[in-house]
Scaffold this active site. Sequence first.
Site, mmCIF file in Angstrom:
data_model
loop_
_atom_site.group_PDB
_atom_site.id
_atom_site.type_symbol
_atom_site.label_atom_id
_atom_site.label_comp_id
_atom_site.label_asym_id
_atom_site.label_seq_id
_atom_site.Cartn_x
_atom_site.Cartn_y
_atom_site.Cartn_z
ATOM 1 N N ARG A 57 1.080 -0.687 0.386
ATOM 2 C CA ARG A 57 0.293 0.188 0.259
ATOM 3 C C ARG A 57 1.100 0.988 0.380
ATOM 4 O O ARG A 57 0.609 2.027 -0.908
ATOM 5 C CB ARG A 57 -1.205 -0.045 1.463
ATOM 6 C CG ARG A 57 -1.501 1.143 1.458
ATOM 7 C CD ARG A 57 -3.025 1.029 2.532
ATOM 8 N NE ARG A 57 -3.059 0.688 3.616
ATOM 9 C CZ ARG A 57 -1.956 0.975 4.721
ATOM 10 N NH1 ARG A 57 -1.540 1.582 4.304
ATOM 11 N NH2 ARG A 57 -1.781 -0.233 5.643
ATOM 12 N N ASP A 80 -7.766 18.857 -14.434
ATOM 13 C CA ASP A 80 -8.313 17.496 -15.128
ATOM 14 C C ASP A 80 -7.992 17.128 -16.599
ATOM 15 O O ASP A 80 -8.565 17.890 -17.110
ATOM 16 C CB ASP A 80 -9.054 17.485 -14.215
ATOM 17 C CG ASP A 80 -10.001 15.863 -15.500
ATOM 18 O OD1 ASP A 80 -9.462 15.222 -15.732
ATOM 19 O OD2 ASP A 80 -11.484 15.363 -14.459
ATOM 20 N N LYS A 85 -9.085 5.599 -19.563
ATOM 21 C CA LYS A 85 -9.861 6.727 -20.127
ATOM 22 C C LYS A 85 -7.464 6.232 -21.562
ATOM 23 O O LYS A 85 -7.356 5.540 -21.590
ATOM 24 C CB LYS A 85 -9.436 8.168 -20.427
ATOM 25 C CG LYS A 85 -10.724 8.344 -19.357
ATOM 26 C CD LYS A 85 -11.555 8.085 -20.217
ATOM 27 C CE LYS A 85 -12.929 7.022 -18.618
ATOM 28 N NZ LYS A 85 -12.903 8.182 -17.552
ATOM 29 N N TYR A 112 -17.036 15.960 -15.319
ATOM 30 C CA TYR A 112 -17.693 15.167 -15.619
ATOM 31 C C TYR A 112 -18.378 15.033 -14.117
ATOM 32 O O TYR A 112 -18.003 15.497 -13.293
ATOM 33 C CB TYR A 112 -16.590 14.180 -15.288
ATOM 34 C CG TYR A 112 -16.788 12.645 -14.548
ATOM 35 C CD1 TYR A 112 -17.482 11.823 -15.904
ATOM 36 C CD2 TYR A 112 -15.854 12.131 -13.503
ATOM 37 C CE1 TYR A 112 -17.696 10.061 -15.112
ATOM 38 C CE2 TYR A 112 -16.711 11.204 -13.386
ATOM 39 C CZ TYR A 112 -17.347 10.043 -14.415
ATOM 40 O OH TYR A 112 -17.952 8.283 -13.998
HETATM 41 C C1 PLP Z 1 -12.500 14.047 -17.214
HETATM 42 C C2 PLP Z 1 -12.583 12.575 -15.908
HETATM 43 N N1 PLP Z 1 -12.174 13.153 -15.075
HETATM 44 C C3 PLP Z 1 -12.458 12.085 -13.403
HETATM 45 C C4 PLP Z 1 -12.970 10.310 -14.263
HETATM 46 C C5 PLP Z 1 -13.670 9.787 -13.427
HETATM 47 O O1 PLP Z 1 -12.146 8.998 -12.999
HETATM 48 P P1 PLP Z 1 -12.857 7.198 -12.808
HETATM 49 O O2 PLP Z 1 -13.605 6.686 -13.841
HETATM 50 O O3 PLP Z 1 -11.327 6.142 -13.678
HETATM 51 O O4 PLP Z 1 -13.140 7.397 -11.484
HETATM 52 C C6 PLP Z 1 -13.664 10.137 -15.709
HETATM 53 C C7 PLP Z 1 -14.580 8.827 -15.898
HETATM 54 O O5 PLP Z 1 -15.171 9.011 -16.963
HETATM 55 C C8 PLP Z 1 -13.560 11.598 -16.124
HETATM 56 O O6 PLP Z 1 -14.072 11.511 -17.291
#
Ligand code: PLP
Length: 384
Positions: free
Chosen positions: A54, A179, A204, A107
Amino acid sequence: MSDQHSHQSFETRAIHAGNTADPLTGAVVPPIYQVSTYKQDGVGGLRGGYEYSRSANPTRTALEENLAALEGGRRGLAFASGLAAEDCLLRALLAPGDHVVIPNDAYGGTFRLFAKVVERWGVDFSVANTSDVDAVRDAVNDRTKLIWVETPSNPLLGITDIEAVAGVARQAGVKLVVDNTFASPYLQQPLALGADVVVHSLTKYMGGHSDVVGGALVTADAALGEELAYHQNAMGAVAGPFDSWIVLRGIKTLAVRMDRHSENAAKVVEMLTQHPKVTQVLYPGLPEHPGHEIAAKQMRSFGGMISFRVQGGEEAAVEVCNRAQLFTLGESLGGVESLIEHPGRMTHASVAGSALEVPADLVRLSVGIENADDLLADLRQALG
Ligand SMILES: Cc1ncc(COP(=O)(O)O)c(C=O)c1O
């Protein structure tokens, strides 16, 4: 990023940073250290600094070094998902009474984390149109600790001027979080533009093959990285060794994949803008997109994500999604295979009724790296 990689180009770093040959066997790919604990040579006698997976694991370390090198940061940290990374960041940096500025387009899961989880712990937030630098400045108050930006945004492909918002953050003495999931570090380098922390859903483009869920934080500053690493261990939502390995494998082709995603998306955009059933195409590569000039300045190319609105409202949009065949109907994005979805009913259902609600006639595409003509043919038949 270590000095060893700082002079190398992106493509070289993607393949080599963190990928040192295994000291035991010479294996050119870091092994999957599927292990929880490490033999100590006497109490406290750690070999290579590892004591418990961890806290640290060699396969995860390889990925974390790679992530730091790709974003031009001092510290990379890998988590079990993008939201786990976001959660760690927010709980490490915020306390009751603090305030955060979040985008009016993000998101849905990020919004849900703020609205349904973090807010319950006494942190409040303001929603701002982060494409408008003045709106961001106006949303900051004396309790603000973070400005959160997603660019390009999910699902409306809004563009925020990272450098300008970094100026607002610096002036206010608050941290800027970007992000970078939609762009990936190949297309956009937020830390170089003044951001303090980059967030990723590694699920992604970084993983790139729709076969793993993961997340990351990368910091510009080593001390902030250390603070977040402490919380990563204290909170525990780390990336496992196999997941770390598979993301590291995906990243090696990130540059070539992103080039093809952008090329294919440009062809799809060209077709959609001429299609009679399409009322609006949202893509930062279009000259009429309000963020086009900023995107052209801060991104290498415009990426593989496109949203568009269709004539006939929600039912028509849902029908297009249902009729697509080569474009797989599914959530997520950034894989080699093309995906289609209806944000209002799928990825962004959690923002219904909020300031982040998305248009009902919106369709989102994640354009993959298949042959572009095949993709165009499928979309034409889906649009009817
Ligand atoms: C722009 C963006 N940020 C964060 C996330 C969250 O990531 P995760 O689904 O890997 O938890 C997503 C998921 O679709 C996303 O599209």
